[in-house]
Every structure is written in C-alpha cells, then in structure tokens.
Scaffold this active site. Structure first.
Site, mmCIF file in Angstrom:
data_model
loop_
_atom_site.group_PDB
_atom_site.id
_atom_site.type_symbol
_atom_site.label_atom_id
_atom_site.label_comp_id
_atom_site.label_asym_id
_atom_site.label_seq_id
_atom_site.Cartn_x
_atom_site.Cartn_y
_atom_site.Cartn_z
ATOM 1 N NE ARG A 87 -0.884 4.742 8.789
ATOM 2 C CZ ARG A 87 -2.183 4.595 9.094
ATOM 3 N NH1 ARG A 87 -2.588 4.768 10.336
ATOM 4 N NH2 ARG A 87 -3.043 4.298 8.156
ATOM 5 C CB CYS A 115 -0.893 -0.008 1.232
ATOM 6 S SG CYS A 115 -2.089 1.349 1.249
ATOM 7 C CG ASP A 125 -0.882 3.971 5.300
ATOM 8 O OD1 ASP A 125 0.022 4.381 6.054
ATOM 9 O OD2 ASP A 125 -2.095 4.086 5.565
ATOM 10 C CG HIS A 171 -1.818 -1.036 6.017
ATOM 11 N ND1 HIS A 171 -2.419 -0.034 6.750
ATOM 12 C CD2 HIS A 171 -1.843 -0.616 4.730
ATOM 13 C CE1 HIS A 171 -2.769 0.953 5.925
ATOM 14 N NE2 HIS A 171 -2.439 0.621 4.691
ATOM 15 C CB CYS A 221 -6.002 -0.446 4.414
ATOM 16 S SG CYS A 221 -5.737 0.050 2.696
#
Lengths: 243, 222
Positions: free
Chosen positions: B57, B53, B55, B109, B112
């Site tokens: 993090r 992803c 993302d 994750h 999400c």
C-alpha cells in the site's frame, strides 16, 4: 559545495498532497479500504535502480504489489533481508505470484563484466553476480556487443535468482499447496517493456516453459545446446540465440 | 521443484493484465516524451534514496509523484536499516558514494505489519531476527511507549520511533558521515505514510543533531 536540493523535496511533498486529493476525488473510500489490510497478489523483487519503479511501469494501484528492491536484484539464500520479505509475503500476505525482475543497462552487470571495483561493502554484495558471470564465462565472452553481454548477464542473474526463490521452503510449500507461481522477467529501460523469460514455475522438469506474454498464452520449448539456445513457441515462431 | 497446482483463472488473468498495463504505460510515456527512454538509457542520476516498507500500500513513486529515474529505492519488511544487513548497507553505500543522492527518505507507515509483529510474543521463525530490530527500538523507548495506555496510539508511536531510529542508523554509516563532512549532503528525512488519507507526515527529525550526537561513539571521520 553543492546545496541539498530542497526544491525536489518540496516537489515530492506537494505531489503527494495532490495525488492524495486526486485519489480521494476518484474514489472517496480508496484510502479507508487500504487502511483495513493489504491483499496484493504479487511479490515484486527488483533492482533499486531509479529507472525501474514497478508500480508505475506495471500500471498498478497501491495495494497490488508487495515490493523488495536491492542492488542488482541479487538473490542470496542467506540474505535475511530478502528471505524475511519472502517469508512475510508468502506465509502471511499469501501472494500468488513472485516476479523477479532484472533490467537492461544495469550498472551492476556492466561493472561485473568489466571487473570494476566499487569499494566499500559493494564488492562483497556483488559476489553473487560474479559467481553467475564465472559460471557462464564461455557464453558471455562469445557475445561481441558490450550492452548485449550485460543484458545476457542480467538474464542469467534472474535465472539464478529464480532457482534460489523456488528452493525457498515457504515458496516450495506454497507452490504445492496453493499454486504459487514464480516468474523471471527483464525490464528494458530503453523501451519501457517488461519481458517474461519463462523461468521459475513456468519451467517443468523436462525443460518445457509455458510462458504467458502479451496477454496471450504460449507454449514454449527452450532447447539449450552447446552453441545456441533454440526457443520454439506454439504460435509457430522460433528464435535462435547463438552463443 | 514441487509439482504446482493450477492457479485460479482470475489470478492468472491478473498476471496477464500486468503485461497489458505495462505495454500501455510504455506507449503513453513515449507519447508524452519521445526522448524519455533515450535519456534513461544514458544512466540514472536520482536525487533521492527512498527506504520504505515492502507493504503493497506504500508504492514509493506513486505516493510522491516521482518519475522513473528520480528515486533509488530499497524496500524491506518495516523499513529497517540494520548495520549488519549487507543488502541495506550496499544500497546506502551505492546511493551516497556512487549516485551522490542529495536526499535520503526513510518512510514508514501506520498499520505496519512488521511493527505490529514486534509488539506480539509470537514465534515467527526466520522472521524473528528481523523483527528483533524493531523490538530493540521498543526497548530504547520503553518508558515513553509504556506510558501510552491506548494500544493503537502506542503502535502508531512505535512506527514513528522506528522511522527515527532507522534514520539514526543511516546517519551512523561510514558513507553518510564521509559524504556529509565533505559535501553537506545528503539530507535525511523521516516520514510516515498515513493509509487512511494517503498523506505523508514529515516527522521533522533534526538529522544534524542526530549526527552531532552520534559523533562521540560512531565517528570515523576524525
């Protein structure tokens, strides 16, 4: 028959366990604060190449850069994958910087210059890179050294990509409303150094680029002539790249 | 290009710090292994393809401890591997046929935002077609998901099912089918990164069974 490298898999899993324990030891609330939300200031768009891991080379922590990586960091305005990432990062995550990063020793650039056929869907994907190559044919063919020519194509690809990004609707609105910045950079695989090309929002309508590099703000003026590019910086340094 | 408003000073400084960090990292890496960059210039031979992803993090290399040169990486919204996405198909093609990666990891994750968006009824403009991919995963597992009464548990399960479905999408590609028939690799794994403790959960998918199941309709190697 070559056996799959299960060892490398185990290595990654055990490295993850060690890393998680280390981060928790350093800061017990590290992961619990991450779980709440992400507020990265950066959207990084780079190449899928394994040698350019953004978070490692930039010394960032988890949570600091929203990331999209594709083959040869080609930015196509109708690619819904990249455009969805930009939409999400700009409108919802509200990043403050978009960094488009190309790199030296890029197989996509070298292959495009050699008109090498890759087969499958790859030749279609790399159409964008061939378009850039053909648009700058005179400049590129005047460069004798193969590696240098590939670096120049990588730079021109980043330049073309930053134009597409700054023309994106969500990006234009965010530039106007909250000062979103768009940057074009090149990562040097042979030295590990990231170089700001002074593109994107660093370029004003009259061609003046104010580049921030090495932590020192510089005012730069780039003059593109028929036979070369003159680069004037405020610090007194000027360089000339001959076409 | 629209005229830009000035960026707050702390954000400008954050951007400048990136270049400082980068120089420090490059120097430190050079000290650890003086030949490190020389080897990288020769080319890449990564064992892994990481599909994750976007993302912030879930930085692929940091959470796995992999060094530059070890993982070819594609990251998009909610780690979707759609068969009409030329970007993703090119990544898979290049990683399997040209780099000959031994291992493909799809890593989603919990928490999400893309998966969460698929469970809402909001109009997200240009994001709609992308998020639709995840809504389709919900439809495929509608009875299982609807039976979960707790909202967070249902959301977590959709994250896992999305990872599994994307593994299946990769297994259906021409590049994967041909490589696996000829070489017995790459291996495909589905992982979920847990934000609350930084650990990876291996979903232990049976990718060989997935390949077997897909043969009747999707095979192009017979």
């Amino acid at each position: 028959m070559v056996a799959p490298t299960e060892d490398a898999f185990k290595h990654a899993m055990s490295a993850n366990a060690a890393w998680s324990a280390y981060k928790t030891h350093q800061n017990p609330s590290f992961f619990s604060s991450l779980a709440t939300s992400q507020k990265p200031a950066i959207l990084w768009i780079g190449c899928s190449d394994s040698r350019v891991p953004e978070t490692t080379i930039l010394g960032l922590q988890p949570g600091e850069a929203f990331v999209h990586r594709n083959i040869a960091n080609v930015i196509n305005p109708t690619d819904l994958n990249t455009m969805s990432v930009i939409e999400f990062a700009v409108r919802y995550v509200k990043v403050q910087h978009i960094i488009l990063c190309g790199h030296t020793n890029c197989a996509g650039c070298a292959g495009t210059l050699a008109s090498r056929e890759l087969g499958g869907v790859l030749d279609t994907w790399l159409t964008g890179l061939r378009t850039v190559r053909d648009a700058h044919e005179a400049e590129l063919s005047a460069i004798q050294d193969d590696a240098e020519r590939a670096v120049r194509l990588a730079e021109l690809n980043v330049e073309a990509g930053t134009r597409v990004i700054t023309a994106n609707k969500a990006v234009q609105e965010a530039i106007k409303e909250r000062g979103l910045q768009v940057h074009g950079t090149i990562y040097h695989v042979g030295t590990g150094i990231l170089r700001d090309l002074g593109l994107g929002t660093a370029v004003s309508a009259d061609g003046v680029s104010s580049v921030v590099a090495n932590g020192v703000a510089e005012k730069r003026e780039i003059v593109t002539g028929k036979h070369g590019v003159l680069d004037f910086s405020d610090a007194g340094a000027a360089s000339l790249a001959v076409k | 290009m629209p005229t830009a408003v000035a960026l707050p000073k702390h954000l400008q400084q954050r951007y400048e710090q990136i270049f400082e960090h980068n120089q420090a990292w490059a120097a430190a890496q050079n000290e650890r292994d003086p030949d490190f960059y020389k080897k990288l210039v020769q080319g890449q031979t990564p064992d892994y393809l990481w599909i994750g992803c976007s993302d912030a993090r879930v930085p692929a290399e940091l959470v796995t401890g992999l060094l530059p040169g070890e993982a070819f990486v594609h990251r998009n919204v909610a780690n979707v591997a759609s068969n009409v996405d030329l970007s993703m198909m090119s990544v898979i093609d290049y990683a399997i046929r040209h780099l000959k990666v031994r291992h493909i990891i799809v890593c989603g994750h919990y928490g999400c935002g893309g998966v969460q968006a698929s469970m809402n009824s909001k109009d997200l403009g240009v994001l709609n077609p992308w998020i639709r991919n995840i809504k389709d995963v919900y439809r495929l597992h509608e009875s299982e998901l609807d039976a979960i009464s707790n909202n967070k548990e249902r959301y977590d399960r959709l994250v896992e099912l999305n990872v599994m479905e994307q593994c299946r999408n990769i297994i259906k590609t021409d590049a994967f089918q041909e490589s696996y028939a000829a070489n017995d690799f790459p291996v495909v794994s589905g992982w979920v990164f847990k934000l609350h403790d930084g650990l990876i959960k291996d979903l232990k998918i049976d990718f060989r069974a997935m390949l077997e199941d897909s043969h009747k309709i999707y095979s192009i190697t017979k």
